[in-house]
Design a protein around this motif. Structure first.
Motif, PDB file in Angstrom:
ATOM      1  N   ILE A 219      16.193  12.556  15.837  1.00  0.00           N
ATOM      2  CA  ILE A 219      15.466  11.636  16.711  1.00  0.00           C
ATOM      3  C   ILE A 219      14.306  12.393  17.357  1.00  0.00           C
ATOM      4  O   ILE A 219      14.477  13.493  17.871  1.00  0.00           O
ATOM      5  N   THR A 220      13.115  11.797  17.306  1.00  0.00           N
ATOM      6  CA  THR A 220      11.946  12.395  17.949  1.00  0.00           C
ATOM      7  C   THR A 220      11.602  11.604  19.207  1.00  0.00           C
ATOM      8  O   THR A 220      11.353  10.400  19.140  1.00  0.00           O
ATOM      9  N   ILE A 221      11.614  12.283  20.329  1.00  0.00           N
ATOM     10  CA  ILE A 221      11.263  11.660  21.602  1.00  0.00           C
ATOM     11  C   ILE A 221       9.876  12.161  22.010  1.00  0.00           C
ATOM     12  O   ILE A 221       9.571  13.343  21.891  1.00  0.00           O
ATOM     13  N   ASN A 222       9.051  11.261  22.493  1.00  0.00           N
ATOM     14  CA  ASN A 222       7.665  11.593  22.871  1.00  0.00           C
ATOM     15  C   ASN A 222       6.864  12.026  21.638  1.00  0.00           C
ATOM     16  O   ASN A 222       6.833  13.198  21.276  1.00  0.00           O
ATOM     17  N   TYR A 223       6.248  11.076  21.019  1.00  0.00           N
ATOM     18  CA  TYR A 223       5.477  11.311  19.792  1.00  0.00           C
ATOM     19  C   TYR A 223       4.025  10.993  20.089  1.00  0.00           C
ATOM     20  O   TYR A 223       3.679   9.859  20.441  1.00  0.00           O
ATOM     21  N   PHE A 224       3.159  11.990  19.975  1.00  0.00           N
ATOM     22  CA  PHE A 224       1.774  11.847  20.410  1.00  0.00           C
ATOM     23  C   PHE A 224       0.811  11.940  19.230  1.00  0.00           C
ATOM     24  O   PHE A 224       0.887  12.861  18.433  1.00  0.00           O
ATOM     25  N   GLU A 225      -0.094  10.998  19.154  1.00  0.00           N
ATOM     26  CA  GLU A 225      -1.149  11.047  18.147  1.00  0.00           C
ATOM     27  C   GLU A 225      -2.348  11.746  18.782  1.00  0.00           C
ATOM     28  O   GLU A 225      -2.835  11.343  19.826  1.00  0.00           O
ATOM     29  N   LYS A 226      -2.850  12.790  18.113  1.00  0.00           N
ATOM     30  CA  LYS A 226      -3.878  13.616  18.753  1.00  0.00           C
ATOM     31  C   LYS A 226      -5.243  13.540  18.082  1.00  0.00           C
ATOM     32  O   LYS A 226      -6.261  13.691  18.741  1.00  0.00           O
ATOM     33  N   TYR A 227      -5.287  13.343  16.769  1.00  0.00           N
ATOM     34  CA  TYR A 227      -6.581  13.401  16.101  1.00  0.00           C
ATOM     35  C   TYR A 227      -6.552  12.581  14.819  1.00  0.00           C
ATOM     36  O   TYR A 227      -5.569  12.602  14.081  1.00  0.00           O
ATOM     37  N   LYS A 228      -7.637  11.830  14.573  1.00  0.00           N
ATOM     38  CA  LYS A 228      -7.752  11.039  13.347  1.00  0.00           C
ATOM     39  C   LYS A 228      -9.077  11.337  12.668  1.00  0.00           C
ATOM     40  O   LYS A 228     -10.097  11.519  13.326  1.00  0.00           O
ATOM     41  N   LYS A 229      -9.040  11.357  11.331  1.00  0.00           N
ATOM     42  CA  LYS A 229     -10.259  11.602  10.567  1.00  0.00           C
ATOM     43  C   LYS A 229     -10.162  10.876   9.232  1.00  0.00           C
ATOM     44  O   LYS A 229      -9.136  10.948   8.547  1.00  0.00           O
ATOM     45  N   LYS A 230     -11.241  10.187   8.847  1.00  0.00           N
ATOM     46  CA  LYS A 230     -11.312   9.536   7.544  1.00  0.00           C
ATOM     47  C   LYS A 230     -12.203  10.370   6.646  1.00  0.00           C
ATOM     48  O   LYS A 230     -13.288  10.793   7.037  1.00  0.00           O
ATOM     49  N   ILE A 231     -11.747  10.629   5.419  1.00  0.00           N
ATOM     50  CA  ILE A 231     -12.493  11.497   4.511  1.00  0.00           C
ATOM     51  C   ILE A 231     -12.407  10.952   3.093  1.00  0.00           C
ATOM     52  O   ILE A 231     -11.373  10.412   2.685  1.00  0.00           O
ATOM     53  N   LYS A 232     -13.503  11.069   2.358  1.00  0.00           N
ATOM     54  CA  LYS A 232     -13.530  10.655   0.963  1.00  0.00           C
ATOM     55  C   LYS A 232     -13.593  11.896   0.092  1.00  0.00           C
ATOM     56  O   LYS A 232     -14.380  12.809   0.336  1.00  0.00           O
ATOM     57  N   ILE A 233     -12.750  11.931  -0.953  1.00  0.00           N
ATOM     58  CA  ILE A 233     -12.703  13.101  -1.828  1.00  0.00           C
ATOM     59  C   ILE A 233     -12.923  12.647  -3.267  1.00  0.00           C
ATOM     60  O   ILE A 233     -12.434  11.602  -3.687  1.00  0.00           O
TER      61      ILE A 233
END
Length: 261
Positions: A219-233
């Protein structure tokens, strides 16, 4: 309108992972409508015998496979759907695997969620469709992962190149067309995803705290999203992503370097 669900095939039909050697767990889902003054006679339901599939997954570069995430499901939605979400696959080491009993005569989708080699490199797998024949045994099935020559790798540190959190608290999640794969960063903050198709990807860096185990479930308590990036390869491209956190003001900076492999 009625729905009847009939589950059987095991000695204990409530056992999620059935280990009976004679039958596999099956669920028949029947939907029908009753009309006034009309009786409905249902046809007999016959449970099937199953077959086990054994084999090995091979990488094109001949590296040993340390971990394999794989499952089997029906290609199409049928009147029955074994365990609804599919069948578990057991990993025996170095890419070798065996399944439980699977239905004969059905198109089965073998899906690879994640493959990790001896060096910790993570590969996106493939999907393979097999229709089991009742007159054939499947004891030496091989899945060869092709070389797409495309990869994403990178590092996440602060402005002084220090690892930000403990390695077991950081996760990179890379998603393409609603299909994603998660990577843990190593002790130096690096991540690597090999053998991916070209296209547009969403990359999310997250971290979690206060991990605990309840009833043998993580079980994961306190789940934080910190950074998002969209990239094309593009096909045959190697993309290095350096993500840095400015600790003083909390800003994230991203540097992308592209090269042909």
């Amino acid at each position: 309108e009625y729905k009847i669900e009939i589950t059987g095939g095991c000695r204990n039909i409530y056992n999620k992972w059935c280990k009976d050697k004679l039958h596999f767990r099956q669920t028949y889902l029947l939907r029908f409508k009753l009309r006034a003054e009309k009786n409905l006679m249902l046809s007999p339901i016959k449970f099937k015998r199953g077959k086990m599939v054994k084999g090995r997954v091979l990488l094109w570069n001949n590296k040993s496979i340390k971990k394999l995430v794989m499952y089997v499901s029906l290609m199409k939605e049928r009147a029955y759907d074994a365990m609804r979400s599919g069948w578990i696959v057991y990993h025996d080491g170095n890419g070798e695997f065996h399944t439980g009993l699977l239905p004969v005569g059905e198109e089965l989708l073998f899906s690879f969620g994640k493959i990790i080699d001896e060096e910790g490199g993570v590969y996106e797998g493939l999907n393979k469709v097999i229709k089991l024949n009742k007159n054939r045994e499947y004891n030496n099935v091989e899945f060869k992962i092709p070389n797409r020559e495309t990869e994403i790798f990178g590092r996440i540190v602060d402005e002084k190149e220090r690892v930000i959190f403990n390695s077991n608290e950081k996760t990179i999640y890379i998603e393409r067309k609603h299909k994603g794969i998660s990577l843990l960063l190593d002790k130096d903050g690096y991540f690597r995803l090999k053998n991916i198709p070209e296209g547009e990807f969403n990359i999310t860096f997250t971290f979690c705290r206060n991990n605990s185990c309840v009833n043998n479930e993580f079980i994961t308590i306190n789940y934080f999203e910190k950074y998002k990036k969209k990239i094309k390869i593009n096909r045959g491209e190697s993309v290095f992503i350096e993500i840095r956190l400015d600790v003083n003001n909390g800003d994230w900076r991203c540097k992308i370097v592209r090269s042909k492999r």
